[in-house]
Design a protein around this motif. Structure first.
Motif, mmCIF file in Angstrom:
data_model
loop_
_atom_site.group_PDB
_atom_site.id
_atom_site.type_symbol
_atom_site.label_atom_id
_atom_site.label_comp_id
_atom_site.label_asym_id
_atom_site.label_seq_id
_atom_site.Cartn_x
_atom_site.Cartn_y
_atom_site.Cartn_z
ATOM 1 N N PHE A 275 -5.450 -6.069 7.922
ATOM 2 C CA PHE A 275 -5.787 -4.716 8.326
ATOM 3 C C PHE A 275 -4.511 -3.973 8.714
ATOM 4 C CE2 PHE A 275 -9.841 -6.835 8.899
ATOM 5 C CZ PHE A 275 -10.743 -5.893 8.436
ATOM 6 N N GLU A 276 -4.508 -2.682 8.482
ATOM 7 C CA GLU A 276 -3.323 -1.871 8.805
ATOM 8 C C GLU A 276 -3.002 -1.990 10.290
ATOM 9 O OE1 GLU A 276 -1.628 2.677 8.238
ATOM 10 O OE2 GLU A 276 -3.556 2.097 7.396
ATOM 11 N N GLY A 277 -1.736 -2.320 10.578
ATOM 12 C CA GLY A 277 -1.306 -2.476 11.957
ATOM 13 C C GLY A 277 -1.794 -3.749 12.619
ATOM 14 N N HIS A 278 -2.243 -4.735 11.832
ATOM 15 C CA HIS A 278 -2.762 -5.976 12.435
ATOM 16 C C HIS A 278 -1.699 -6.643 13.291
ATOM 17 C CE1 HIS A 278 -5.781 -9.421 12.037
ATOM 18 N NE2 HIS A 278 -4.860 -9.817 12.896
ATOM 19 N N PHE A 279 -0.467 -6.707 12.773
ATOM 20 C CA PHE A 279 0.643 -7.277 13.544
ATOM 21 C C PHE A 279 1.696 -6.204 13.749
ATOM 22 C CE2 PHE A 279 -1.221 -10.961 11.336
ATOM 23 C CZ PHE A 279 -1.501 -11.769 12.432
ATOM 24 N N ARG A 280 2.148 -6.057 15.005
ATOM 25 C CA ARG A 280 3.159 -5.067 15.352
ATOM 26 C C ARG A 280 4.210 -5.708 16.248
ATOM 27 N NH1 ARG A 280 0.734 0.298 14.971
ATOM 28 N NH2 ARG A 280 -1.537 0.169 14.726
ATOM 29 N N ASP A 281 5.467 -5.365 16.009
ATOM 30 C CA ASP A 281 6.532 -5.835 16.888
ATOM 31 C C ASP A 281 7.767 -4.976 16.651
ATOM 32 O OD1 ASP A 281 7.815 -7.488 18.816
ATOM 33 O OD2 ASP A 281 6.663 -9.215 18.093
ATOM 34 N N ARG A 282 8.865 -5.333 17.287
ATOM 35 C CA ARG A 282 10.067 -4.518 17.194
ATOM 36 C C ARG A 282 10.885 -4.813 15.932
ATOM 37 N NH1 ARG A 282 12.112 -1.690 21.602
ATOM 38 N NH2 ARG A 282 10.651 -1.610 23.351
ATOM 39 N N ASN A 283 10.648 -5.950 15.304
ATOM 40 C CA ASN A 283 11.420 -6.321 14.124
ATOM 41 C C ASN A 283 10.496 -6.939 13.079
ATOM 42 O OD1 ASN A 283 14.360 -6.099 15.308
ATOM 43 N ND2 ASN A 283 13.183 -7.287 16.789
ATOM 44 N N ILE A 284 10.755 -6.639 11.825
ATOM 45 C CA ILE A 284 9.949 -7.195 10.743
ATOM 46 C C ILE A 284 10.828 -7.428 9.526
ATOM 47 C CG2 ILE A 284 9.260 -4.893 9.989
ATOM 48 C CD1 ILE A 284 6.744 -6.037 8.837
ATOM 49 N N MET A 285 10.566 -8.542 8.828
ATOM 50 C CA MET A 285 11.138 -8.807 7.511
ATOM 51 C C MET A 285 9.984 -9.171 6.581
ATOM 52 S SD MET A 285 14.752 -10.797 8.083
ATOM 53 C CE MET A 285 13.999 -12.268 8.795
ATOM 54 N N MET A 286 9.965 -8.578 5.394
ATOM 55 C CA MET A 286 8.837 -8.763 4.479
ATOM 56 C C MET A 286 9.333 -8.893 3.053
ATOM 57 S SD MET A 286 5.836 -6.029 3.535
ATOM 58 C CE MET A 286 7.019 -5.164 2.496
ATOM 59 N N LEU A 287 8.685 -9.774 2.288
ATOM 60 C CA LEU A 287 8.947 -9.924 0.863
ATOM 61 C C LEU A 287 7.628 -9.782 0.103
ATOM 62 C CD1 LEU A 287 11.381 -12.992 0.820
ATOM 63 C CD2 LEU A 287 11.986 -10.596 0.427
ATOM 64 N N GLN A 288 7.644 -9.001 -0.986
ATOM 65 C CA GLN A 288 6.465 -8.833 -1.830
ATOM 66 C C GLN A 288 6.867 -9.021 -3.290
ATOM 67 O OE1 GLN A 288 3.220 -6.048 0.123
ATOM 68 N NE2 GLN A 288 4.898 -4.783 -0.631
ATOM 69 N N SER A 289 5.968 -9.609 -4.065
ATOM 70 C CA SER A 289 6.198 -9.752 -5.497
ATOM 71 C C SER A 289 4.888 -9.491 -6.227
ATOM 72 C CB SER A 289 6.718 -11.151 -5.839
ATOM 73 O OG SER A 289 5.784 -12.144 -5.461
ATOM 74 N N GLU A 290 4.987 -8.969 -7.450
ATOM 75 C CA GLU A 290 3.788 -8.653 -8.217
ATOM 76 C C GLU A 290 4.094 -8.725 -9.705
ATOM 77 O OE1 GLU A 290 0.930 -5.707 -6.715
ATOM 78 O OE2 GLU A 290 1.296 -4.592 -8.564
ATOM 79 N N TRP A 291 3.203 -9.394 -10.437
ATOM 80 C CA TRP A 291 3.275 -9.437 -11.896
ATOM 81 C C TRP A 291 2.227 -8.495 -12.448
ATOM 82 C CZ3 TRP A 291 -0.350 -11.784 -15.479
ATOM 83 C CH2 TRP A 291 0.104 -11.773 -16.809
#
Length: 363
Positions: A275-291
């Motif tokens: 859900f949008e905003g499920h996890f919130r904090d001061r720092n985030i790193m994210m990786l996404q991939s899509e075929w």
């Protein structure tokens, strides 16, 4: 158009309503101006069913400029079963043979959002809903420096008027920063590299954006905060109808930060399956991939996977706090000229199984 992720129960009905101007739209063209509109329907966890209209006006700022793409102003208005109203007006202006770009969005949302708390260690069972009247304005001005490089300034303004919160709930008892609402006015700087072949459905190229925003009493903000972002995307063509897309996203916020401005995951664009905003904090790193690949005529298929990690301090990043998700989706090309897709996704995470129906790719 909508700020929340789309959750649907009757996908076929929505596909018919959103299938594009070919079915419902009215398109009118002049010498250098065109506009079209069509109805929209959706279902959100926060709103139940909603319906409205969406329109776009495209025009040339300079008829002698044959290099710049058409400038455009969009407007979407929707009303929901929960008596909410959602208004969004994105805009893009291109000048002087695309050496100057002005982009942004104005919006007003009278809606309800879920609040799960801050940090990375909580589940969907620990949540509550609050109501907010949210007016926002985003604008960026970028000047071409050389090649695909641009540099410029941006300003983000948010008037986040929380109208009600649950009595005795987390927001009230913890008195998290901004639980009674907030007004932020954050100017900043942005550097952009963009070699994508198409902004709506990229098959090859690179997108890189580095930005910094800062707010204080001097800029008209109630909170003194700094936001740093990096957004890197790579697109690789793997066949006549297929491609791979990758995104690396990082965000840091510093200072006195309202909870709604903390770095977060979830929604239709970043970390489908939460859900949008499920996890919130001061720092985030994210990786996404899509075929992505074509299936038949205007229909396509996508398979995606992503993960993110959050931390209060940079030194607290750990793979044991990793939040994974993935899924599969169908695509329908509603605008062949702009390569704009209708997107229907199913995503599974450690917290939920969610459907999304929206227009345009996640990244």
């Amino acid at each position: 158009m909508m700020p929340c992720q789309y959750r649907i129960t009757r996908a076929l009905l929505l596909i018919l309503l959103l299938s594009a101007e070919n079915l419902f739209g009215q398109k009118h063209e002049g010498k250098s101006t065109s506009w079209f509109g069509y109805p929209v329907a959706f279902r959100l966890p926060e709103t139940r069913w909603g319906a409205g209209a969406y329109g776009t006006v495209q025009f040339d700022l300079d008829s002698k400029d044959t290099i710049s793409p058409a400038s455009q102003i969009q407007l979407g208005v929707a009303f929901t079963q929960n008596k909410q109203m959602l208004i969004s007006a994105p805009f893009s202006f291109f000048r002087k043979e695309r050496t100057q770009i002005i982009q942004g969005e104005a919006g007003y949302y009278d809606a309800a959002y879920p609040y799960f708390g801050t940090g990375f260690d909580h589940s969907g069972e620990q949540s509550e809903r609050y109501n907010v009247e949210h007016a926002q304005f985003r604008i960026s001005f970028m000047q071409k420096v050389t090649g695909f490089w641009y540099a410029g300034a941006r300003w983000w303004y948010d008037d986040y008027n929380i109208t009600s919160i649950p009595s005795g709930g987390m927001l009230e008892t913890t008195m998290v920063t901004g639980y009674q609402g907030s007004r932020t006015s954050n100017p900043g700087l942005v550097v952009l590299f963009d070699s994508r072949d198409n902004v709506f459905l990229s098959r090859e190229g690179i997108f890189l954006e580095l930005s910094w925003n800062s707010g204080s009493e001097i800029t008209g903000s109630e909170y003194h905060m700094d936001r740093y972002r990096i957004d890197f995307r790579k697109y690789v063509e793997t066949g006549a109808k297929s491609s791979l897309a990758f995104q690396g996203f990082g965000e840091m916020v510093r200072g006195s930060v309202p909870f709604n401005h903390l770095a977060s995951v979830g929604g239709a664009k970043r970390m489908r399956g939460y859900f949008e905003g499920h996890f919130r904090d001061r720092n985030i790193m994210m990786l996404q991939s899509e075929w992505r690949t074509g299936l038949w005529k205007r229909f396509g298929l996508a398979v995606f996977a992503h993960s993110a990690v959050l931390a209060n301090d940079l030194g607290d990043f750990s793979t044991k706090h990793l939040k994974p998700a993935g899924g599969i989706g169908l695509r329908y090309l509603i605008d062949p000229n702009r390569k704009l897709n209708l997107r229907l996704d199913f995503a599974q995470s450690t917290e939920a199984s969610l459907f999304y129906l929206t227009v345009g790719e996640a990244f």
